[in-house]
Design a protein around this motif. Structure first.
Motif, PDB file in Angstrom:
ATOM      1  N   GLN A  19       3.925  -6.397  11.058  1.00  0.00           N
ATOM      2  CA  GLN A  19       3.208  -6.138   9.816  1.00  0.00           C
ATOM      3  C   GLN A  19       3.339  -4.675   9.381  1.00  0.00           C
ATOM      4  N   LYS A  20       3.320  -3.768  10.345  1.00  0.00           N
ATOM      5  CA  LYS A  20       3.506  -2.352  10.010  1.00  0.00           C
ATOM      6  C   LYS A  20       4.876  -2.125   9.382  1.00  0.00           C
ATOM      7  N   ALA A  21       5.904  -2.731   9.970  1.00  0.00           N
ATOM      8  CA  ALA A  21       7.257  -2.582   9.426  1.00  0.00           C
ATOM      9  C   ALA A  21       7.356  -3.210   8.040  1.00  0.00           C
ATOM     10  N   ALA A  22       6.713  -4.379   7.874  1.00  0.00           N
ATOM     11  CA  ALA A  22       6.746  -5.050   6.571  1.00  0.00           C
ATOM     12  C   ALA A  22       6.046  -4.216   5.504  1.00  0.00           C
ATOM     13  N   ALA A  23       4.971  -3.538   5.889  1.00  0.00           N
ATOM     14  CA  ALA A  23       4.252  -2.699   4.930  1.00  0.00           C
ATOM     15  C   ALA A  23       5.100  -1.522   4.471  1.00  0.00           C
ATOM     16  N   GLU A  24       5.837  -0.914   5.388  1.00  0.00           N
ATOM     17  CA  GLU A  24       6.725   0.193   5.022  1.00  0.00           C
ATOM     18  C   GLU A  24       7.753  -0.261   3.987  1.00  0.00           C
ATOM     19  N   ALA A  25       8.367  -1.419   4.254  1.00  0.00           N
ATOM     20  CA  ALA A  25       9.383  -1.938   3.334  1.00  0.00           C
ATOM     21  C   ALA A  25       8.767  -2.351   2.012  1.00  0.00           C
ATOM     22  N   LEU A  26       7.534  -2.853   2.054  1.00  0.00           N
ATOM     23  CA  LEU A  26       6.875  -3.341   0.845  1.00  0.00           C
ATOM     24  C   LEU A  26       6.558  -2.200  -0.119  1.00  0.00           C
ATOM     25  N   VAL A  27       6.161  -1.056   0.406  1.00  0.00           N
ATOM     26  CA  VAL A  27       5.884   0.095  -0.456  1.00  0.00           C
ATOM     27  C   VAL A  27       7.128   0.463  -1.252  1.00  0.00           C
ATOM     28  N   ALA A  28       8.274   0.486  -0.565  1.00  0.00           N
ATOM     29  CA  ALA A  28       9.519   0.815  -1.264  1.00  0.00           C
ATOM     30  C   ALA A  28       9.874  -0.249  -2.290  1.00  0.00           C
ATOM     31  N   GLN A  29       9.671  -1.519  -1.935  1.00  0.00           N
ATOM     32  CA  GLN A  29       9.978  -2.616  -2.859  1.00  0.00           C
ATOM     33  C   GLN A  29       9.142  -2.518  -4.132  1.00  0.00           C
ATOM     34  N   ILE A  30       7.854  -2.257  -3.988  1.00  0.00           N
ATOM     35  CA  ILE A  30       6.965  -2.192  -5.140  1.00  0.00           C
ATOM     36  C   ILE A  30       7.365  -1.042  -6.054  1.00  0.00           C
ATOM     37  N   LYS A  31       7.690   0.101  -5.476  1.00  0.00           N
ATOM     38  CA  LYS A  31       8.045   1.264  -6.281  1.00  0.00           C
ATOM     39  C   LYS A  31       9.364   1.071  -7.027  1.00  0.00           C
ATOM     40  N   GLN A  32      10.264   0.279  -6.455  1.00  0.00           N
ATOM     41  CA  GLN A  32      11.584   0.086  -7.061  1.00  0.00           C
ATOM     42  C   GLN A  32      11.634  -1.085  -8.030  1.00  0.00           C
ATOM     43  N   SER A  33      10.707  -2.037  -7.916  1.00  0.00           N
ATOM     44  CA  SER A  33      10.827  -3.301  -8.652  1.00  0.00           C
ATOM     45  C   SER A  33      10.112  -3.322  -9.995  1.00  0.00           C
ATOM     46  N   GLY A  34       9.264  -2.358 -10.258  1.00  0.00           N
ATOM     47  CA  GLY A  34       8.524  -2.369 -11.512  1.00  0.00           C
ATOM     48  C   GLY A  34       7.312  -3.272 -11.505  1.00  0.00           C
ATOM     49  N   ILE A  35       6.858  -3.676 -10.342  1.00  0.00           N
ATOM     50  CA  ILE A  35       5.642  -4.496 -10.252  1.00  0.00           C
ATOM     51  C   ILE A  35       4.444  -3.675 -10.722  1.00  0.00           C
ATOM     52  N   ARG A  36       3.645  -4.268 -11.617  1.00  0.00           N
ATOM     53  CA  ARG A  36       2.481  -3.577 -12.171  1.00  0.00           C
ATOM     54  C   ARG A  36       1.194  -3.917 -11.428  1.00  0.00           C
ATOM     55  N   ASN A  37       1.042  -5.202 -11.076  1.00  0.00           N
ATOM     56  CA  ASN A  37      -0.191  -5.677 -10.463  1.00  0.00           C
ATOM     57  C   ASN A  37       0.109  -6.522  -9.239  1.00  0.00           C
ATOM     58  N   VAL A  38      -0.858  -6.581  -8.341  1.00  0.00           N
ATOM     59  CA  VAL A  38      -0.761  -7.443  -7.168  1.00  0.00           C
ATOM     60  C   VAL A  38      -2.078  -8.200  -7.031  1.00  0.00           C
ATOM     61  N   ARG A  39      -1.985  -9.505  -6.872  1.00  0.00           N
ATOM     62  CA  ARG A  39      -3.158 -10.321  -6.592  1.00  0.00           C
ATOM     63  C   ARG A  39      -3.384 -10.330  -5.078  1.00  0.00           C
ATOM     64  N   VAL A  40      -4.487  -9.742  -4.653  1.00  0.00           N
ATOM     65  CA  VAL A  40      -4.847  -9.722  -3.235  1.00  0.00           C
ATOM     66  C   VAL A  40      -5.743 -10.933  -2.992  1.00  0.00           C
ATOM     67  N   GLY A  41      -5.198 -11.946  -2.347  1.00  0.00           N
ATOM     68  CA  GLY A  41      -5.897 -13.218  -2.203  1.00  0.00           C
ATOM     69  C   GLY A  41      -6.453 -13.444  -0.813  1.00  0.00           C
ATOM     70  N   TRP A  42      -7.495 -14.246  -0.763  1.00  0.00           N
ATOM     71  CA  TRP A  42      -8.109 -14.648   0.506  1.00  0.00           C
ATOM     72  C   TRP A  42      -8.396 -16.137   0.443  1.00  0.00           C
ATOM     73  N   GLY A  43      -7.971 -16.878   1.454  1.00  0.00           N
ATOM     74  CA  GLY A  43      -8.250 -18.303   1.519  1.00  0.00           C
ATOM     75  C   GLY A  43      -9.672 -18.527   2.010  1.00  0.00           C
ATOM     76  N   ASP A  44     -10.555 -18.995   1.133  1.00  0.00           N
ATOM     77  CA  ASP A  44     -11.958 -19.125   1.522  1.00  0.00           C
ATOM     78  C   ASP A  44     -12.186 -20.358   2.383  1.00  0.00           C
ATOM     79  N   GLN A  45     -13.436 -20.652   2.657  1.00  0.00           N
ATOM     80  CA  GLN A  45     -13.806 -21.743   3.558  1.00  0.00           C
ATOM     81  C   GLN A  45     -13.369 -23.103   3.047  1.00  0.00           C
ATOM     82  N   HIS A  46     -13.112 -23.226   1.750  1.00  0.00           N
ATOM     83  CA  HIS A  46     -12.690 -24.491   1.161  1.00  0.00           C
ATOM     84  C   HIS A  46     -11.163 -24.577   1.012  1.00  0.00           C
TER      85      HIS A  46
END
Length: 483
Positions: A19-46
């Motif tokens: 996960q640490k390695a994936a986070a490092e790569a993800l920061v670079a991906q977001i900065k290069q791709s032009g992504i404006r928003n990210v939906r931070v989701g959580w699967g609830d009890q249902h």
């Protein structure tokens, strides 16, 4: 990470090296791709996705500190009714960290990041729920599954799960958005069918909705979900989608993303998708969620269910796992069929099981065993689930039941041929009976822990109480004129 100050995630050691390695790569991906928003989701009890949409810049900060989130959602039923007084002493359900309903922290899992193909410049990332002290929230069902997977791995085994979802797509006529319809819960939308009649796997019927199926498949493929088949099912507008086998946590994550994606994609095109097991719509055939599963050797990946010879359909380990699923069929029903409606799909010869029984290649049995004589694709298909089930709980129920079967070498008994007629234990016929079975199963209580077990009982008892307090159409027809 590029941040110099130690953040919440690092301070509490909440990520693996991957996960640490994936986070490092993800920061670079977001900065290069032009992504404006990210939906931070959580699967609830249902098994419903909740969360927040954050800017790309803020999401990068979330990869260090997590995202503050109101865990009050954990005490909601499916219509956002709190199951306990939100600010009463009993609201914590034995969890002191929830007294007063303070914010929790959603910790993104960077390995789950996707770019949403139907939303411009927007990403999606699943997360895990923690308290401010770094302790995992015991009501988080993704954590419950993770714990079961870890126990399986400690036994030297892994798991493969094949998802098989049935659901309906209707054409939206009226979404019922007037103030009078915005109740608690709101009025159901008015819909019509997108095809006629019961035409199972008929090419012409499938072609009638090919534009819709292609649209769904294109977007699901773009998410990286491993779709195997997409086809018309039995009922008019009923669709079945199957997936290639996945490890358990990946399978549950995929199920969560798939369901929320299907609903969003259909709504954008003027359709309404429903995973409800038995909609109150004329001429609809019930929908199920069939789960294919097998255990594999953690090192070699070899199928541990494959039999050594022709005299048994599964290996000794596989038969004991099968016995565990049957032994806990009543106790685990709450996790595989968690709604009142889900039990209404069960009827004789309905392709929905009524008894805790297994069979070889028999779709009337709860557990359909596929494979024999060393077949590397040997597996068990559990046909008991409903499409609305929380995927983390459904899969966790299979692991804990199967592990107990292996530990105690539980014999599954003989296979059945007349699946609906033979003398085998009945499955729970209602959510009320499922709650009783769940509460009485000491193995499930021990595996989930007292807090999670008590919480799920409380959650479903509240749902039942609301249902029983409602005056139904049946009652009004039955009694209003007669008496």
């Amino acid at each position: 990470m590029v941040n110099q100050k130690q953040g919440f995630i690092e301070r509490h050691g909440l990520w693996s090296d991957a996960q640490k390695a994936a986070a490092e790569a993800l920061v670079a991906q977001i900065k290069q791709s032009g992504i404006r928003n990210v939906r931070v989701g959580w699967g609830d009890q249902h098994g419903i996705v909740r969360g927040k949409t954050v800017s790309a810049e803020h999401f990068i900060k979330c990869l260090k500190d997590g995202k503050d989130f109101q865990l009050v959602t954990a005490i909601f039923d499916t219509t956002n009714h709190p199951i306990v007084p939100p600010f009463g002493a009993e609201n914590h359900l034995g969890i002191p960290e929830m007294i007063g309903l303070p914010d929790g922290v959603l910790v993104p899992d960077p390995t789950t990041f996707r770019v949403l193909p139907w939303v411009e410049d927007t990403g999606w990332c699943l997360s895990d729920a923690y308290f401010g002290n770094g302790a995992p929230c015991p009501l988080s069902t993704r954590q419950i599954l993770r714990e079961q997977v870890a126990k399986l791995e400690s036994d030297g085994m892994g798991m493969l799960v094949g998802l098989e979802f049935e659901f309906y797509v209707f054409r939206m006529l009226d979404p019922k958005l007037s103030p009078a319809d915005s109740g608690y819960p709101p009025a159901a939308p008015e819909v019509e069918m997108i095809s006629h009649g019961y035409q199972y796997l008929t090419e012409t019927r499938g072609d009638e909705i090919e534009d819709l199926l292609s649209y769904l498949q294109k977007n699901i493929d773009a998410l990286g979900l491993p779709v195997e088949t997409i086809e018309d099912e039995w009922g008019p507008g009923q669709i079945e989608v199957t997936f290639d086998p996945l490890p358990p946590l990946e399978a549950a994550d995929a199920a969560l993303l798939f369901r929320t994606a299907i609903k969003q994609l259909c709504r954008r095109k003027g359709y309404h998708a429903s995973f409800m097991a038995k909609p109150k719509i004329a001429n609809t055939f019930p929908s199920g969620w069939h789960m294919h599963q097998s255990l594999v050797d953690a090192e070699t990946g070899a199928n541990l269910f494959a039999a050594d010879g022709e005299d048994t359909p599964l290996s000794k380990l596989g038969m004991a796992y099968l016995g565990g699923l049957l032994a806990h069929a009543s106790g685990s029903a709450l996790m595989s069929t968690p709604t009142i409606n889900g039990y209404k799909r069960r009827a004789p010869n309905s392709f929905a099981p009524l008894k805790a029984a297994w069979a070889k290649e028999n779709r009337g049995a709860m557990l359909r065993v596929i494979g024999q004589g060393g077949d590397p694709a040997s597996r068990i298909e559990n046909r008991v689930g409903e499409p609305t089930a929380n995927p983390y709980l459904y899969i966790a129920s299979q692991i804990l039941s199967g592990r107990d079967g292996i530990a105690r070498d539980i014999a599954p008994g003989d296979p059945v041929t007349a699946a609906y007629d033979e003398d085998r234990p009945d499955l729970p016929e209602s959510l009320m009976a499922a709650i009783d079975g769940f509460a009485a199963d000491d193995v499930i209580r021990t595996e989930l822990g007292e807090k999670a077990h008590h919480y799920l009982v409380s959650l479903k008892k509240f749902e039942v109480a609301r249902f029983l307090s409602e005056v139904t159409d049946w009652e009004h027809r039955e009694y209003f004129e007669m008496y």
